[in-house]
Write an enzyme that holds these catalytic residues in place. Structure first.
Site, PDB file in Angstrom:
ATOM      1  N   ASP A  62      13.975 -16.550   7.870  1.00  0.00           N
ATOM      2  CA  ASP A  62      12.923 -17.012   6.963  1.00  0.00           C
ATOM      3  C   ASP A  62      13.186 -16.347   5.624  1.00  0.00           C
ATOM      4  OD1 ASP A  62      11.726 -18.359   9.093  1.00  0.00           O
ATOM      5  OD2 ASP A  62      10.310 -16.756   9.503  1.00  0.00           O
ATOM      6  N   GLU A  92       8.635 -26.147   7.653  1.00  0.00           N
ATOM      7  CA  GLU A  92       8.610 -24.875   6.923  1.00  0.00           C
ATOM      8  C   GLU A  92       9.769 -24.822   5.936  1.00  0.00           C
ATOM      9  OE1 GLU A  92       8.822 -21.823   9.931  1.00  0.00           O
ATOM     10  OE2 GLU A  92       6.782 -22.190  10.606  1.00  0.00           O
ATOM     11  N   HIS A 117      12.277 -21.757   6.549  1.00  0.00           N
ATOM     12  CA  HIS A 117      12.926 -21.492   7.842  1.00  0.00           C
ATOM     13  C   HIS A 117      14.244 -22.261   7.956  1.00  0.00           C
ATOM     14  CE1 HIS A 117      13.091 -20.808  12.263  1.00  0.00           C
ATOM     15  NE2 HIS A 117      13.773 -21.936  12.207  1.00  0.00           N
TER      16      HIS A 117
END
Length: 190
Positions: A108, A165, A168
């Protein structure tokens, strides 16, 4: 100072890897509001590190850097996070066995400028709304460009995104990488 390794995991280190580390789950500034990890030491699978190093090199000519919020995540931490946010669109269900962070092959992250300021991405890290999804055109044009830059760099480096996301990225072919067992987890993380 040397780089620590445990099995296939390599410790991320700002000195050796030309990245910024701000491990979100080592403090209380995360979606749970409490520390999940005992320390801000972070590890990543050696094959994912090779790809991350490619991404770092791709950003250098632009005077940009990567800032990492999370990489390898022990299964015990995954369970805590999923119990707090039981939506597999955002947090992997530990019972499914997918869990790319628990395999050490997910990261991340965001991009910063040369002064360490994060580029505008339209949402904060761990924003569990459609606004954080790749391709959401409700964020500013600047955020859309920055997300595309991050996606392009990470794709060229060998990672694939998670649709929900923008921060990610993971290696493809997850099943190729086993989940890191509790016995093989580096000491001091959880």
């Amino acid at each position: 100072m040397t780089i620590n390794t445990v099995g296939n995991l390599v410790q991320l280190n700002e000195k050796y890897h030309s990245i910024a580390l701000d491990i979100a789950y080592a403090g209380s500034n995360n979606f749970t509001g409490k520390p999940i990890y005992k320390s801000d030491v972070s590890y990543i699978h050696s094959e994912a590190l090779e790809c991350l190093l490619k991404a770092i090199e791709l950003l250098k000519p632009l005077n940009l850097r990567l800032k990492v919020w999370d990489a390898f995540r022990p299964m015990a931490a995954q369970e805590i996070l999923f119990n707090h946010m039981p939506d597999p669109n955002y947090v992997g269900n530990p019972r499914t066995g997918l869990c790319p962070h628990c395999r050490g092959v997910a990261v991340d992250l965001t991009i910063t400028d040369r002064y360490g300021r994060e580029l505008e991405m339209g949402t904060l890290f761990d924003d569990f709304r459609p606004l954080a999804h790749h391709g959401n055109d409700l964020v500013s044009e600047e955020a859309q460009r920055n997300r595309l830059l991050l996606a392009g760099v990470m794709n060229v480096a060998g990672f694939k995104p998670m649709d929900t996301e923008w921060w990610h990225y993971q290696l493809p072919d997850l099943v190729k990488y086993p989940i890191i067992s509790k016995d093989d987890t580096p000491e001091g993380i959880i």
